[in-house]
Design an enzyme around this catalytic site. Structure first.
Site, PDB file in Angstrom:
ATOM      1  N   GLY A  60       2.484  -2.921   8.316  1.00  0.00           N
ATOM      2  CA  GLY A  60       2.596  -3.619   9.590  1.00  0.00           C
ATOM      3  C   GLY A  60       3.976  -4.198   9.800  1.00  0.00           C
ATOM      4  O   GLY A  60       4.597  -4.716   8.863  1.00  0.00           O
ATOM      5  N   THR A  76       0.820  -1.212   0.000  1.00  0.00           N
ATOM      6  CA  THR A  76       0.000   0.000   0.000  1.00  0.00           C
ATOM      7  C   THR A  76       0.854   1.263   0.000  1.00  0.00           C
ATOM      8  O   THR A  76       1.836   1.371   0.739  1.00  0.00           O
ATOM      9  CB  THR A  76      -0.922   0.006   1.229  1.00  0.00           C
ATOM     10  OG1 THR A  76      -1.777  -1.120   1.170  1.00  0.00           O
ATOM     11  CG2 THR A  76      -1.774   1.262   1.283  1.00  0.00           C
ATOM     12  N   GLU A 109      -6.369  -6.079   3.262  1.00  0.00           N
ATOM     13  CA  GLU A 109      -6.491  -7.248   2.381  1.00  0.00           C
ATOM     14  C   GLU A 109      -7.631  -7.085   1.377  1.00  0.00           C
ATOM     15  O   GLU A 109      -8.257  -8.060   0.961  1.00  0.00           O
ATOM     16  CB  GLU A 109      -6.681  -8.534   3.200  1.00  0.00           C
ATOM     17  CG  GLU A 109      -5.449  -8.954   3.964  1.00  0.00           C
ATOM     18  CD  GLU A 109      -4.245  -9.190   3.072  1.00  0.00           C
ATOM     19  OE1 GLU A 109      -4.335  -9.982   2.125  1.00  0.00           O
ATOM     20  OE2 GLU A 109      -3.210  -8.554   3.309  1.00  0.00           O
TER      21      GLU A 109
END
Length: 724
Positions: free
Chosen positions: A231, A192, A482
């Protein structure tokens, strides 16, 4: 909240064979406790005690019912989950407290993951490679201990590890597999960007090949290309799988650089020994979030970072030493589709774990509703909150949906596991669409349901210790990562339209008529349109009626062929069912608008219609699997209870969309009223076995944790928590 009269209840407790079982007769007798006439004044005290006991008592043989249900629900990897539950129970230092700072939560979450791997001996990447079903069971158990832990585990193994083993080749697995598995190589998944999330093909980060040094140069060309929400990046990650545009100098037209599309590259981001950020890489912390603060999300910028050519994950495309590009797939679009197709496991895991979150929320709400007594008949004890029809209306369809989603996601995991073994192209396509639809539908439903559960628990639901705030905040992002749910539902709709077009628009005359012949055979076996007025309970609880109301009907084919070959413009087809009608009507609208607006404009004009189509299709998939699971249940009593729950799920969904059925006269007014009435009564019947249904989830107190959701002494634990 009295149940419907006996005339409208006939058959409500029938089994699949049509005969009422002893178990269901007992449930029916128990339902009469709310309909007892008021006792004489001198018997009020004695009667009050009896009524109070009855309100909270299990049904006869309830423990056996719950045990049989639990046995049927348990997957083959339940033992692995229980080992993890026992491990965390024995380690109070690894249990997440109610109040925790962001920094402390991140440190605890990493300690939890490290302990799970190094102390409990779990090897998640090995499981994912060899037995995906056990891997997802472990992820669900970890998420039960702390949703942040489940997500961090998913980032490390589904995303970072999964990208290496699924997008790389043997050299990458040999080099990185063990280090990822044992947590020596914590990593992240840098897809992303600030300006691009769902539209992965538009990512701007570049990886330019330098043939002189045999390296790729990773670069962030502008602020919009900064990798965002990554993350494991802010604190713990040492590597990143970076998605970037592969650029080959001098190989385009006229000697221009050639853009080969999006590829994945392994980029070290911190020193393995010192943990210092490596040169050319800038990492910043995305900061405190509304949930999942145990996961350290960061933003990454690359300034001409050089990596070896071997760090290209080259399963679907490779660059040789002399800079030549080769691939077994002929186009950028095919390579891109293959790349994203290998990452579908993330969506499978989110859908599966979202059901786990829903089970926890429903368990807390239902147990509290059984525990809490409020008001009641004059001069009689207060009754359980769950005895109120309004409360049953809130929680019982939600409990039924938890069961429906359980069976649907178990099937999804099984399909995914089979797909990884066989690499069957049809199965790959099926899993892609099914995972997209179930992830979107289930996470949206769970997000809404958590808030309803909080409200159903009144003021006590607002206490942080009772977990609804944390569950809501931690789960909320499941609707976005996701794959944004709106985008995923469009993929489902697009697949349905593709199948529609392939079957009816591009086939030869003989193929079309053969399909029509088969479809007419199916249609003639379906209920006559006169069933629009049938309102008997046997009919409404017939799985065939329920599936016919949900799923695609071949009837629209008759209309299509009639118009195509006979120009029979005055043809008036019988009422069509929900998904088939949505599919046929949106196809016609897209064709109409594309003439003036083009393909993109037509799609945007019909977008809400397309989303409704996708949701309708997914609901039919869920119901079909639920019905199949009921029929496959070997234990008669368990099967009867599941049939009751399945009927509530089906009829509640039909009632919530009753306008669609009424608009096309598929359901007459009297039948609509009967559906509503029966839905209320089924909610009442499910209430009578609600405790057994909740207990069958087999969730230990370690996972529930909310004082008001404990199996016993809930108020005692609650008062102790606040200091009494």
């Amino acid at each position: 909240m009295a149940p419907p009269p006996a005339s409208s209840r006939s058959g409500a407790g029938e089994s699949l064979s049509g005969e009422e079982s002893p178990a269901m007769r007992r449930l029916r007798r128990l339902s009469l406790h709310l309909l007892q006439p008021s006792p004489p004044a001198d018997q009020v005290a004695e009667s009050s005690l009896a009524l109070a006991a009855c309100a909270g008592r299990r049904v006869e043989g309830g423990a056996d019912v719950a045990a049989a249900l639990a046995a049927y629900l348990r997957g083959r990897h339940r033992a692995a989950q229980m080992r993890l539950f026992d491990f965390f129970r024995a380690r109070p230092d690894l249990q997440t407290p109610v109040e925790l700072t962001t920094a402390a939560h991140r440190e605890l979450c990493f300690r939890q993951l490290r302990a799970l791997v190094r102390d409990a001996g779990v090897r998640p990447l090995t499981l994912m490679a060899n037995d995906p079903a056990e891997y997802f069971a472990v992820m669900e158990a970890a998420g039960g201990a702390d949703i942040s832990l489940g997500v961090k585990l998913g980032v490390q193994y589904s995303l970072w590890g999964g990208s290496v083993i699924n997008l790389g080749t043997k050299k990458h697995r040999d080099k990185y597999f063990d280090g990822i598995d044992n947590l020596d190589y914590p990593g992240c998944f840098a897809m992303t960007e600030l300006h691009h999330g769902s539209n992965v093909q538009a990512l701007q980060t570049t990886a330019t090949f330098d043939p002189v040094t045999d390296e790729f140069i990773i670069n962030t060309p502008n602020d919009g290309a900064i990798k965002w929400w990554i993350g494991n990046a802010a604190v713990h990650g040492k590597f990143a799988t970076v998605f970037a545009r592969l650029i080959l100098p001098l190989q385009g037209k006229g000697g221009e650089p050639a853009d080969m599309g999006i590829h994945a590259f392994i980029v070290p981001i911190r020193d393995l020994e010192t943990h210092d950020v490596l040169p050319g890489i800038e990492i910043n912390d995305c900061g405190h979030k509304i949930g999942l603060n145990g996961v350290d999300n960061g933003a990454l910028r690359f300034r001409s970072v050089r990596i070896p050519r071997d760090n290209l994950l080259n399963r679907f495309g490779d660059v040789s030493r002399d800079g030549k590009y080769t691939s077994s797939l002929p186009t950028i679009n095919k390579r891109f589709a293959a790349t994203l197709g290998e990452l579908v496991g993330g969506r499978v895991g989110i859908a599966y774990c979202s059901v786990g979150v829903l089970k926890v929320a429903v368990t807390i709400a239902v147990r509290y509703a059984l525990l809490r007594h409020q008001f009641g008949p004059p001069k009689q004890p207060e009754i359980s909150v769950l005895d109120y029809q309004s409360h049953q209306h809130k929680l019982m369809p939600m409990l039924a949906s938890s069961y429906a989603f359980h069976f649907a996601t178990v099937q999804l995991v099984d399909k995914y596991s089979e797909m990884k073994k066989t690499s069957d192209e049809d199965l790959i396509a099926d899993v892609h669409v099914l995972s997209s639809g179930l992830k979107a539908y289930i996470t949206s439903y769970t997000a809404k349901s958590i808030s309803i559960c909080r409200e159903a628990c009144g003021g006590h639901g607002y206490a942080a210790v009772n977990r609804f705030g944390a569950l809501r905040n931690d789960h909320d992002i499941f609707q976005t990562f996701e794959g944004d749910n709106t985008v995923l539902l469009q993929q489902v709709a697009g697949d349905l339209l593709k199948q529609y077009q392939e079957k009816f628009k591009g086939g030869t005359l003989s193929v079309t008529w053969n399909y029509l012949r088969d479809s007419m055979g199916t249609y003639l076996s379906q209920p006559n349109p006169v069933t629009a007025r049938w309102e008997g309970e046997d009919h409404l609880r017939d799985p065939k009626f329920q599936l016919d109301a949900f799923r695609v009907s071949p009837l629209f084919i008759v209309t299509e062929i009639c118009l195509m070959f006979t120009s029979c413009t005055d043809w008036k087809p019988s009422p069509q069912y929900r998904t088939s009608r949505l599919l046929h009507s949106v196809a016609a609208r897209l064709q109409k608008h594309s003439k003036t607006l083009g393909g993109f404009g037509a799609w945007n004009r019909c977008l809400n219609h397309l989303l409704t189509l996708a949701e309708s299709h997914i609901e039919s998939v869920i119901l079909a699997k639920f019905i199949e699971s009921v029929k496959s249940c070997p234990d008669e009593r368990t099967r009867e209870v599941l049939k009751l729950v399945c009927d509530l799920y089906a009829l509640d969904r039909i009632w919530k969309d009753i306008g669609t059925y009424r608009n096309v006269d598929y359901v007459a007014p009297n039948k609509a009223k009967a559906i509503h009435k029966l839905t209320d009564y089924l909610s009442y019947q499910v209430r009578l076995v609600a405790q057994e249904l909740i207990d069958a989830f087999d969730l230990p107190d370690l996972i529930i944790r909310a004082p008001i959701g404990m199996q016993s002494e809930a108020y005692a634990q609650y008062t102790q928590y606040v200091g009494f």
